[in-house]
Design a protein around this motif. Structure first.
Motif, PDB file in Angstrom:
ATOM      1  N   ASN A 763      -7.950   2.401 -13.547  1.00 41.04           N
ATOM      2  CA  ASN A 763      -7.155   3.037 -12.614  1.00 41.04           C
ATOM      3  C   ASN A 763      -7.055   1.991 -11.302  1.00 41.04           C
ATOM      4  O   ASN A 763      -8.140   1.091 -11.075  1.00 41.04           O
ATOM      5  CB  ASN A 763      -7.926   4.344 -11.920  1.00 41.04           C
ATOM      6  N   THR A 765      -5.228   1.535  -7.161  1.00 45.43           N
ATOM      7  CA  THR A 765      -4.542   2.316  -5.964  1.00 45.43           C
ATOM      8  C   THR A 765      -3.799   1.098  -4.939  1.00 45.43           C
ATOM      9  O   THR A 765      -4.560   0.300  -4.822  1.00 45.43           O
ATOM     10  CB  THR A 765      -5.535   3.068  -5.113  1.00 45.43           C
ATOM     11  N   ASN A 788       4.333   6.655 -14.861  1.00 46.80           N
ATOM     12  CA  ASN A 788       3.212   7.609 -14.647  1.00 46.80           C
ATOM     13  C   ASN A 788       2.546   6.967 -13.427  1.00 46.80           C
ATOM     14  O   ASN A 788       1.215   6.838 -13.366  1.00 46.80           O
ATOM     15  CB  ASN A 788       2.505   7.671 -15.860  1.00 46.80           C
ATOM     16  N   PHE A 789       3.093   6.859 -12.141  1.00 45.47           N
ATOM     17  CA  PHE A 789       2.484   6.739 -11.039  1.00 45.47           C
ATOM     18  C   PHE A 789       2.519   7.852 -10.048  1.00 45.47           C
ATOM     19  O   PHE A 789       3.722   8.375  -9.951  1.00 45.47           O
ATOM     20  CB  PHE A 789       2.641   5.528 -10.383  1.00 45.47           C
ATOM     21  N   GLY A 790       1.520   8.087  -8.937  1.00 47.64           N
ATOM     22  CA  GLY A 790       1.633   9.012  -8.256  1.00 47.64           C
ATOM     23  C   GLY A 790       1.750   8.775  -6.947  1.00 47.64           C
ATOM     24  O   GLY A 790       1.281   7.606  -6.367  1.00 47.64           O
ATOM     25  N   LEU A 791       2.272   9.267  -6.081  1.00 48.69           N
ATOM     26  CA  LEU A 791       2.463   9.111  -4.345  1.00 48.69           C
ATOM     27  C   LEU A 791       1.566  10.041  -3.638  1.00 48.69           C
ATOM     28  O   LEU A 791       1.565  11.441  -4.067  1.00 48.69           O
ATOM     29  CB  LEU A 791       3.825   8.896  -3.815  1.00 48.69           C
ATOM     30  N   SER A 792       1.028   9.727  -2.596  1.00 53.13           N
ATOM     31  CA  SER A 792       0.675  10.720  -1.418  1.00 53.13           C
ATOM     32  C   SER A 792       1.396  11.316  -0.908  1.00 53.13           C
ATOM     33  O   SER A 792       2.643  11.219  -0.998  1.00 53.13           O
ATOM     34  CB  SER A 792      -0.452  10.078  -0.591  1.00 53.13           C
ATOM     35  N   SER A 793       1.100  12.327   0.076  1.00 53.08           N
ATOM     36  CA  SER A 793       2.155  13.276   0.731  1.00 53.08           C
ATOM     37  C   SER A 793       3.251  12.609   1.586  1.00 53.08           C
ATOM     38  O   SER A 793       4.214  13.044   1.759  1.00 53.08           O
ATOM     39  CB  SER A 793       1.434  14.456   1.632  1.00 53.08           C
ATOM     40  N   ASN A 795       3.504   9.138   1.357  1.00 53.86           N
ATOM     41  CA  ASN A 795       4.168   7.984   0.504  1.00 53.86           C
ATOM     42  C   ASN A 795       3.307   6.715   0.866  1.00 53.86           C
ATOM     43  O   ASN A 795       3.720   5.606   0.446  1.00 53.86           O
ATOM     44  CB  ASN A 795       5.548   7.530   0.665  1.00 53.86           C
ATOM     45  N   LEU A 798       0.017   4.599  -3.463  1.00 57.34           N
ATOM     46  CA  LEU A 798       0.570   4.695  -4.839  1.00 57.34           C
ATOM     47  C   LEU A 798      -0.699   4.676  -5.801  1.00 57.34           C
ATOM     48  O   LEU A 798      -1.296   3.688  -5.537  1.00 57.34           O
ATOM     49  CB  LEU A 798       1.704   3.551  -4.822  1.00 57.34           C
ATOM     50  N   SER A 799      -0.644   5.578  -6.796  1.00 52.59           N
ATOM     51  CA  SER A 799      -2.086   5.235  -7.453  1.00 52.59           C
ATOM     52  C   SER A 799      -1.672   5.456  -8.942  1.00 52.59           C
ATOM     53  O   SER A 799      -0.552   6.158  -9.182  1.00 52.59           O
ATOM     54  CB  SER A 799      -2.832   6.615  -7.328  1.00 52.59           C
ATOM     55  N   VAL A 800      -2.173   4.911  -9.844  1.00 51.58           N
ATOM     56  CA  VAL A 800      -1.886   4.602 -11.148  1.00 51.58           C
ATOM     57  C   VAL A 800      -3.211   5.243 -12.055  1.00 51.58           C
ATOM     58  O   VAL A 800      -4.343   4.446 -11.639  1.00 51.58           O
ATOM     59  CB  VAL A 800      -1.593   3.411 -11.633  1.00 51.58           C
TER      60      VAL A 800
END
Length: 921
Positions: A763, A765, A788-793, A795, A798-800
């Motif tokens: 993982n 970030t 498949n990466f995510g963003l905080s509220s 932006n 960025l986390s994988v």
């Protein structure tokens, strides 16, 4: 490695040495001579106690043996080589018993030492003197008979619990018994009634016994101080028989004064004094009374006793007898014209004098005769007797009064012909007549009217005024006299003769007069103030004559005062100061037009618009007497020309008034917004703030707290709170302005976590922080195909999770707001698995495998257990590296933008990994 044979050899060698030493010891014992022994060799026994002594020998067959001592014995026990004997009632301070045996024609001896000790059962402090003079030395002596040994004894002299002296007797001979300790002590006042004692301590703890203590009975010390001066005796030099005279005796410097005794006596008569003590002073007082049997010279003795010593004073007192003289009148009460004889007598030694006429000799009477007249009534006669005692002349006297009977007399001094009495409080009226017996007096009007209540307390009224006939009568006759009574009373001012209010008209003629009633007739004066003086005569009335006057009526019996209010009335008139011709009205001030008119009675005033838009309008006027007028205060007023008319009963007057309108400063959101925005980098801006008002207000703005620097361009430091104040002649208005400075975005930070490279399946970030106002919008650009990466509220992060090779590459963070954009990039590397590399040919591989197996065994058993090799050595030498711990890895540096590519090795949990790490070139 050595075998067990050296140890066996060492054990056999030690056994041989021990046997050799034992044989040597037995040889030495066999050569030792025979001896006798006494136990205990040294003993310490309490006096009168008992002790068992054991006498023994090592002789195999002693011929005989015994124990020599002078002490009493109570029992004996024997054996082949020993003897035990009990010694009782041991009293000698020191004895030396001897144990002996006869062995092989030799006498074996052992000498012992027995010492006794005695507890300090008797501790005696020598008695103290009954009384000890202050500041004198006295001796304290302590005896402890029989206690010992003296070398172990310590004596201490005590005052209460305070140690005065302590002495030990170390070094005294062992046989010494008993001890004496003596000390010389200075007697002080604070030692009075102090307890002194002696403490004895027998310390046998060094001999294995205890510490024995005892103390003497405490003895109390009584301290006294007695002045060397005799007492001061205060007593009369002469004492008359039957009379009591005070006697006092005083002595200072006594301590303790409460213990002192006083003896006070007059001749053989012991007095019973009252004793008072104050500090160190004693005073004894008594009353000395002598009888006829004690006439003559007697000694008065005062003796003060304290501490077995006394101080005494004696003085002579002469006791005498001197009775009072006798005064006799032949006729104590005699009618006028009677002959009266007066006689004065006294004792045999006294010389008498009657009204200045002395007797011929002591013991003889004095006498005089008179023809009684009115003037002799209540005449006093004085008889004086003198007696000389011990060179001092004493005197006594007696008086008597003669009463002469005569007819009444009414004198002007006792009953005046003219009486003047004040009216008011109750008084007692007197008309007295001389006469004996005392005459009765009656006063009444000749026409049978009012009667005066003589001698009685009663009110004096005006109705009692008039002429009265007074008659005095007694058994010897009567006397008649006419008297006149005048009743005086203070002035009075009533509303008829002096009204409270007077009204005059300006320009007319008038006078102020007040009439008062009173006896004697009062005088009346009226004055307004001390500066104005008295108001008299006919006046030409002016306004200055109005005011309050004080009229005062005065006669000898008092005064009366009254305030008279004089009002001067006049027609109305306008004054510029009280009713201005030009008036400026301030909007919102709630002002009323100040138009005061001078006139009496108060004029009625009305101001009406005369032209333009104000025509017919009423101008709001301020009342001269402040009253609640909230409903009449105007919120708006029309400027223009107004005509003011003032009227009262004496005339009217008109005035023209011009009214203009102005207003104080006023700022609101429309003229001065409370929130304003500047742009960073723009030219220096001024606050947009204006104010309404007439005249036009001046507006000044400044920053609260820190002053704004004079720069050409706007910076972020210009943001903050500002205060703007508008001012004109009618007041001020203020507003608080919040200034915000906006600026374009800047990506201040872009970082990866973890900072190194990431393993496949791991993982990571990415965090992006931007500075901007208004706040920037964050957008990301990822490598193509990175899934498949995510963003905080917001932006910013960025986390994988579960990184793959496609996640490696360059990432971009962009910040955007209304004033611009800014971007930064960072490279993320996803590393492959660790590689095993084979070097060399088949033969070299076999050799390498064999060497590796040996090295692995060694490392596993020693060095790898300690973690002694590091990654750099493995990389440089190509040898296997030991990685201790579960799941650990060796990696490269931080994964910042442009950072090196890193790799890592994985291991199962709880195992040890042996691997070669290869770093890319």
């Amino acid at each position: 490695m050595l075998g067990p044979w050296p140890g066996l050899r060492r054990a056999l060698l030690g056994l041989w040495v021990a046997l050799s030493l034992g044989l040597l010891g037995l040889s030495a014992v066999a050569q030792e001579p025979f001896w006798a022994d006494l136990q205990p060799r040294v003993a310490l026994v309490e006096r009168g106690g008992s002790l068992w002594l054991n006498c023994s020998t090592n002789c195999p067959r002693p011929e005989r043996g015994g124990l020599e001592t002078s002490l009493r014995r109570n029992g004996t026990q024997r054996g082949l080589r020993w003897l035990a004997r009990q010694l009782v009632d041991i009293r000698e301070p020191e004895t030396q018993p001897v144990c002996f045996f006869r062995c092989a024609r030799r006498t074996l001896q052992a000498r012992g030492l027995i010492r006794t000790f005695q507890r300090p059962d008797r501790v005696e402090l020598v008695p103290l003197p009954p009384w000890q003079p202050v500041d004198k030395n006295f001796t304290l002596s302590c005896r402890v008979p029989g206690a010992g040994p003296r070398g172990s004894l310590t004596l201490t002299l005590l005052r209460g619990t305070q140690e005065l002296i302590r002495r030990s007797f170390v070094g005294e001979p062992p046989r010494a018994r008993g001890a004496v300790l003596t000390a010389t002590v200075l007697a002080r006042r604070e030692d009075h009634e102090a307890n002194f004692s002696c403490r004895a301590e027998l310390d046998l703890r060094p001999h294995g016994l205890g510490l024995f203590e005892n103390s003497s009975t405490a003895r109390q010390l009584r301290i006294f101080a007695l002045s060397p001066d005799p007492p001061r005796l205060a007593a009369p030099r002469l004492l008359e028989v039957g009379s009591g005279e005070p006697v006092s005796c005083t002595l200072d410097g006594l301590f303790p004064a409460s213990e002192a005794q006083v003896y006070l006596a007059l001749g053989d008569l012991t007095l019973n004094p009252e004793v008072m003590r104050e500090g160190d002073t004693l005073t004894a007082t008594a009353t000395a009374t002598a009888s006829t049997e004690e006439e003559g010279t007697r000694q008065l003795v005062c003796s003060v006793i304290l501490g077995g010593e006394s101080r005494e004073t004696r003085e002579n007192v002469t006791v005498y007898s001197f009775p009072a003289p006798l005064l006799n009148l032949s006729e104590p009460i005699a009618p006028e014209g009677t002959m009266v004889t007066v006689t004065c007598t006294a004792g045999a030694q006294a010389l008498v004098t009657l009204d200045g006429v002395q007797a011929m000799a002591p013991g003889q009477p004095a006498q005089l005769q008179l023809n009684a007249t009115e003037n002799d009534d209540r005449r006093g006669f004085f008889c004086d007797a003198t007696l000389e005692v011990d060179r001092e002349t004493l005197s006594k006297n007696r008086s008597a009064e003669l009463r002469v009977l005569y007819a009444p007399r009414l004198d002007d001094s006792d009953c005046p012909r003219s009486w003047t009495w004040p009216e008011g409080p109750e008084q007692t009226l007197h008309c007295e007549a001389r006469g004996n017996p005392a005459p009765s007096v009656h006063c009444a009007r000749p026409d049978g009217g009012a009667v005066l209540a003589l001698g009685l307390l009663g009110p004096v009224t005006r109705a009692l005024a008039g002429t009265y006939r007074c008659t005095a009568a007694n058994a010897q006759g009567e006397a008649v006299k006419d008297v006149t009574l005048t009743v005086e009373y203070p002035p009075a001012l009533d509303s008829v003769g002096c009204p409270e209010r007077v009204t005059w008209l300006e320009g007319a003629e008038a006078s102020l007069s007040c009439v008062a009633h009173g006896v004697p007739p009062p005088t009346v004066s009226c004055v307004r103030s001390e500066e104005d003086g008295v108001l008299e005569g006919l006046l030409h009335v002016a306004r200055k004559h109005s005011g309050t006057y004080r009229c005062e009526a005065t006669n000898p019996r008092g005064s009366a005062a009254k305030n008279v209010a004089v009002t001067v009335e006049y027609a109305p008139s306008f004054e510029e100061l009280s009713c201005p011709s030009n008036w400026t009205w301030v909007e919102g001030s709630g002002q009323l037009f100040p138009c005061e008119v001078d006139g009496k009675p108060e004029p009625n005033v009305e101001c009406v618009g005369s032209a333009g838009i104000s025509e017919g309008l009423l101008l709001p006027l301020a009342s001269p007497a402040p009253t609640p007028r909230a409903s009449n205060i105007p919120s708006g007023l029309t400027p223009g020309i107004y005509i003011c008319n003032a009227t009262n009963q004496h005339g009217s007057v008109v005035k023209r008034v011009a009214v203009s309108a102005e207003s104080p400063p006023q700022m609101d959101e429309s003229t001065c917004p409370s929130n304003q925005t500047w742009l960073e980098g723009a030219e220096a801006a001024a606050l947009a703030c204006a104010s309404r008002g007439r005249p036009s207000p001046r507006v000044r703005c400044w920053r609260e707290g820190t002053p704004r620097s004079e720069l050409q361009r706007v910076t972020r430091n210009d943001a903050g709170t500002y205060r703007c104040v508008a001012t004109n002649v009618h007041g001020t208005d203020a507003r608080t302005i919040t200034v915000g400075v906006e600026y374009q975005p800047v990506v201040a930070e872009l970082a990866a976590s973890p900072p190194g490279g990431v393993r496949p399946g791991g993982n990571f970030t990415l965090t992006c922080r931007a500075e901007a106002w208004p706040p920037a919008q964050i957008t990301w650009r990822a490598p193509p195909g990175a899934p498949n990466f995510g963003l905080s509220s917001n932006n910013s992060t960025l986390s994988v999770a579960g990184a793959m090779g496609s996640h490696g590459g360059e990432y971009e963070c962009e910040a955007t707001n209304a004033h611009g954009r800014h971007a930064r990039r960072i490279t993320v590397r996803v590393a492959g698995p660790w590689l095993w590399v084979a070097i060399g040919g088949a033969a070299g591989g076999a050799v390498l495998l064999a060497a590796g197996a040996g090295l692995a065994f060694y490392v596993q058993s020693t060095a790898c257990k300690k973690g002694e090799y590091n990654v750099q050595e493995a990389e440089s030498s190509g040898e296997a590296v030991c990685l201790n711990g579960a799941g650990g890895g060796a990696g490269g540096g931080p994964g910042a933008e442009g950072g090196p590519e890193t790799g890592s090795a994985e291991s199962p949990a709880g195992g040890e990994i042996f691997a070669i790490q290869l770093t890319a070139a």
